[in-house]
Design a protein around this motif. Structure first.
Motif, PDB file in Angstrom:
ATOM      1  N   ILE A  13       0.840  -1.197   0.000  1.00 34.42           N
ATOM      2  CA  ILE A  13       0.000   0.000   0.000  1.00 34.42           C
ATOM      3  C   ILE A  13       0.874   1.246   0.000  1.00 34.42           C
ATOM      4  O   ILE A  13       2.097   1.168   0.221  1.00 34.42           O
ATOM      5  CB  ILE A  13      -0.949   0.032   1.217  1.00 34.42           C
ATOM      6  CG1 ILE A  13      -0.138   0.053   2.515  1.00 34.42           C
ATOM      7  CG2 ILE A  13      -1.918  -1.135   1.173  1.00 34.42           C
ATOM      8  CD1 ILE A  13      -1.000   0.241   3.763  1.00 34.42           C
ATOM      9  N   GLN A  14       0.246   2.403  -0.208  1.00 38.36           N
ATOM     10  CA  GLN A  14       0.967   3.668  -0.177  1.00 38.36           C
ATOM     11  C   GLN A  14       1.028   4.197   1.251  1.00 38.36           C
ATOM     12  O   GLN A  14       0.110   3.983   2.054  1.00 38.36           O
ATOM     13  CB  GLN A  14       0.267   4.681  -1.074  1.00 38.36           C
ATOM     14  CG  GLN A  14       0.275   4.330  -2.561  1.00 38.36           C
ATOM     15  CD  GLN A  14       1.684   4.187  -3.115  1.00 38.36           C
ATOM     16  OE1 GLN A  14       2.089   3.128  -3.587  1.00 38.36           O
ATOM     17  NE2 GLN A  14       2.447   5.277  -3.028  1.00 38.36           N
ATOM     18  N   GLU A  15       2.096   4.894   1.518  1.00 35.55           N
ATOM     19  CA  GLU A  15       2.254   5.510   2.836  1.00 35.55           C
ATOM     20  C   GLU A  15       1.052   6.408   3.131  1.00 35.55           C
ATOM     21  O   GLU A  15       0.591   7.147   2.251  1.00 35.55           O
ATOM     22  CB  GLU A  15       3.545   6.316   2.867  1.00 35.55           C
ATOM     23  CG  GLU A  15       3.997   6.736   4.244  1.00 35.55           C
ATOM     24  CD  GLU A  15       5.435   7.258   4.234  1.00 35.55           C
ATOM     25  OE1 GLU A  15       5.955   7.558   3.138  1.00 35.55           O
ATOM     26  OE2 GLU A  15       6.044   7.341   5.325  1.00 35.55           O
ATOM     27  N   GLY A  16       0.569   6.301   4.337  1.00 30.89           N
ATOM     28  CA  GLY A  16      -0.583   7.098   4.741  1.00 30.89           C
ATOM     29  C   GLY A  16      -1.903   6.336   4.661  1.00 30.89           C
ATOM     30  O   GLY A  16      -2.876   6.716   5.319  1.00 30.89           O
ATOM     31  N   GLU A  17      -1.941   5.286   3.852  1.00 30.74           N
ATOM     32  CA  GLU A  17      -3.148   4.469   3.756  1.00 30.74           C
ATOM     33  C   GLU A  17      -3.256   3.541   4.962  1.00 30.74           C
ATOM     34  O   GLU A  17      -2.300   3.336   5.703  1.00 30.74           O
ATOM     35  CB  GLU A  17      -3.142   3.656   2.461  1.00 30.74           C
ATOM     36  CG  GLU A  17      -3.219   4.494   1.213  1.00 30.74           C
ATOM     37  CD  GLU A  17      -3.216   3.663  -0.059  1.00 30.74           C
ATOM     38  OE1 GLU A  17      -3.661   4.159  -1.093  1.00 30.74           O
ATOM     39  OE2 GLU A  17      -2.764   2.494   0.002  1.00 30.74           O
ATOM     40  N   GLY A  59      -2.348   2.725  20.126  1.00 29.81           N
ATOM     41  CA  GLY A  59      -1.777   3.672  19.180  1.00 29.81           C
ATOM     42  C   GLY A  59      -2.487   3.608  17.848  1.00 29.81           C
ATOM     43  O   GLY A  59      -3.709   3.773  17.769  1.00 29.81           O
ATOM     44  N   ARG A  60      -1.760   3.329  16.769  1.00 29.55           N
ATOM     45  CA  ARG A  60      -2.355   3.236  15.434  1.00 29.55           C
ATOM     46  C   ARG A  60      -2.880   1.841  15.111  1.00 29.55           C
ATOM     47  O   ARG A  60      -3.298   1.578  13.973  1.00 29.55           O
ATOM     48  CB  ARG A  60      -1.305   3.638  14.383  1.00 29.55           C
ATOM     49  CG  ARG A  60      -0.883   5.096  14.456  1.00 29.55           C
ATOM     50  CD  ARG A  60       0.095   5.464  13.330  1.00 29.55           C
ATOM     51  NE  ARG A  60       1.359   4.741  13.443  1.00 29.55           N
ATOM     52  CZ  ARG A  60       1.766   3.825  12.579  1.00 29.55           C
ATOM     53  NH1 ARG A  60       1.033   3.493  11.539  1.00 29.55           N
ATOM     54  NH2 ARG A  60       2.943   3.247  12.745  1.00 29.55           N
ATOM     55  N   LEU A  61      -2.856   0.949  16.073  1.00 34.36           N
ATOM     56  CA  LEU A  61      -3.319  -0.420  15.865  1.00 34.36           C
ATOM     57  C   LEU A  61      -4.719  -0.608  16.427  1.00 34.36           C
ATOM     58  O   LEU A  61      -5.046  -0.116  17.510  1.00 34.36           O
ATOM     59  CB  LEU A  61      -2.378  -1.409  16.558  1.00 34.36           C
ATOM     60  CG  LEU A  61      -0.896  -1.355  16.208  1.00 34.36           C
ATOM     61  CD1 LEU A  61      -0.131  -2.413  16.996  1.00 34.36           C
ATOM     62  CD2 LEU A  61      -0.677  -1.514  14.730  1.00 34.36           C
ATOM     63  N   LEU A  75      -5.796  -3.805  12.079  1.00 38.84           N
ATOM     64  CA  LEU A  75      -5.822  -2.599  11.260  1.00 38.84           C
ATOM     65  C   LEU A  75      -4.692  -1.687  11.708  1.00 38.84           C
ATOM     66  O   LEU A  75      -4.578  -1.387  12.904  1.00 38.84           O
ATOM     67  CB  LEU A  75      -7.164  -1.881  11.407  1.00 38.84           C
ATOM     68  CG  LEU A  75      -7.258  -0.472  10.829  1.00 38.84           C
ATOM     69  CD1 LEU A  75      -7.156  -0.513   9.309  1.00 38.84           C
ATOM     70  CD2 LEU A  75      -8.543   0.222  11.273  1.00 38.84           C
ATOM     71  N   ILE A  76      -3.868  -1.275  10.760  1.00 39.27           N
ATOM     72  CA  ILE A  76      -2.840  -0.272  11.020  1.00 39.27           C
ATOM     73  C   ILE A  76      -3.270   0.988  10.283  1.00 39.27           C
ATOM     74  O   ILE A  76      -3.404   0.979   9.054  1.00 39.27           O
ATOM     75  CB  ILE A  76      -1.457  -0.725  10.513  1.00 39.27           C
ATOM     76  CG1 ILE A  76      -1.071  -2.062  11.151  1.00 39.27           C
ATOM     77  CG2 ILE A  76      -0.396   0.332  10.821  1.00 39.27           C
ATOM     78  CD1 ILE A  76       0.225  -2.649  10.591  1.00 39.27           C
ATOM     79  N   THR A  77      -3.506   2.060  11.004  1.00 35.28           N
ATOM     80  CA  THR A  77      -3.957   3.293  10.378  1.00 35.28           C
ATOM     81  C   THR A  77      -2.771   4.196  10.046  1.00 35.28           C
ATOM     82  O   THR A  77      -1.707   4.108  10.668  1.00 35.28           O
ATOM     83  CB  THR A  77      -4.918   4.055  11.299  1.00 35.28           C
ATOM     84  OG1 THR A  77      -4.235   4.372  12.512  1.00 35.28           O
ATOM     85  CG2 THR A  77      -6.152   3.215  11.613  1.00 35.28           C
TER      86      THR A  77
END
Lengths: 114, 112
Positions: A13-17, A59-61, A75-77
């Motif tokens: 995926i692209q960074e930020g996705e 965190g982002r998880l 999910l990693i945001t």
């Protein structure tokens, strides 16, 4: 035999996705855990969700667990290049003596493109 | 990883020779585990220990033995190495509170 089956096997995926990985398992569990492995390194524990929990954040998880479907998702945001790694789910079947005989899936290889 | 070290990091050995891998922890954790990691198989449990001199078999224990004479050290021995034992070996520790593993950095073993 492998209890956890992960899907997809590879994800780019692209960074930020956001990145979503799924894990299915076959037998009852005490808890389910997710680990990250950078190339050539040991595994690092990310998050643990117990069988009586449905969702957990760190965190982002974000991890979800559906025991009726015997499945979990990670999910990693807002992904970053540093998130590039392999991700493994592991199930703890519970049992005696406190030993955690974790059963690992084969992993999802995540690549974050700048 | 902090508190757990594996040695050696890399080893090449010949078929038929005995090999011992060492896992050392400074966390005073009761439980220690040996896994092997192979492409297409993920990580599979070889043996584990639930205390000094207390060990049990995992999923793929044939051809391996272990010993734990003190809390901090867990040794994995390949009695007579075979090419099928070429793998990356990981040691892990837990407290017994059903929390996550802490892994060592692994030993890459090649049997030629």
């Amino acid at each position: 035999s492998q209890q956890g089956e992960e899907d997809p096997q590879a994800l780019s995926i692209q960074e930020g996705e956001n990145a979503t990985m799924n894990c299915s398992y076959k037998t009852s569990i005490n808890n389910l855990q997710w680990y990250r492995q950078n190339s050539g390194r040991g595994l690092v524990h990310l998050i643990l969700i117990r069988s009586n929990e449905r969702e957990k954040h760190s965190g982002r998880l974000r991890v979800t667990l559906d025991t009726s479907k015997k499945s979990s998702s990670l999910l990693i945001t807002a992904s970053r290049a540093a998130d590039t790694a392999s991700y493994f789910c592991a199930t703890d079947p519970g049992g005696v003596q406190g030993a955690q005989k974790l059963v690992f899936g084969q992993g999802t290889r995540l690549t974050i493109n700048p | 990883d902090a508190g757990i070290t594996q040695s050696p990091r890399h080893k090449v050995t010949e078929t038929g020779t005995p090999v011992t891998l060492r896992c050392h922890q400074t966390e005073n954790h009761r439980y220690m585990y040996w896994y092997r990691q192979d492409p297409g198989h993920g990580l599979r449990l070889i043996h584990y220990s639930y205390g000094v001199k207390d060990t049990d078999k995992g999923e793929v224990s044939d051809g391996y033995s272990v010993s734990r004479s003190k809390t901090e050290d867990f040794l994995l021995t390949l009695e007579s190495a075979t090419s099928s034992q070429t793998s990356v070996y990981f040691c892990a520790i837990t407290t017994g509170n059903r929390d996550g593993y802490t892994f060592g950095s692994g030993t890459r073993l090649t049997v030629v």
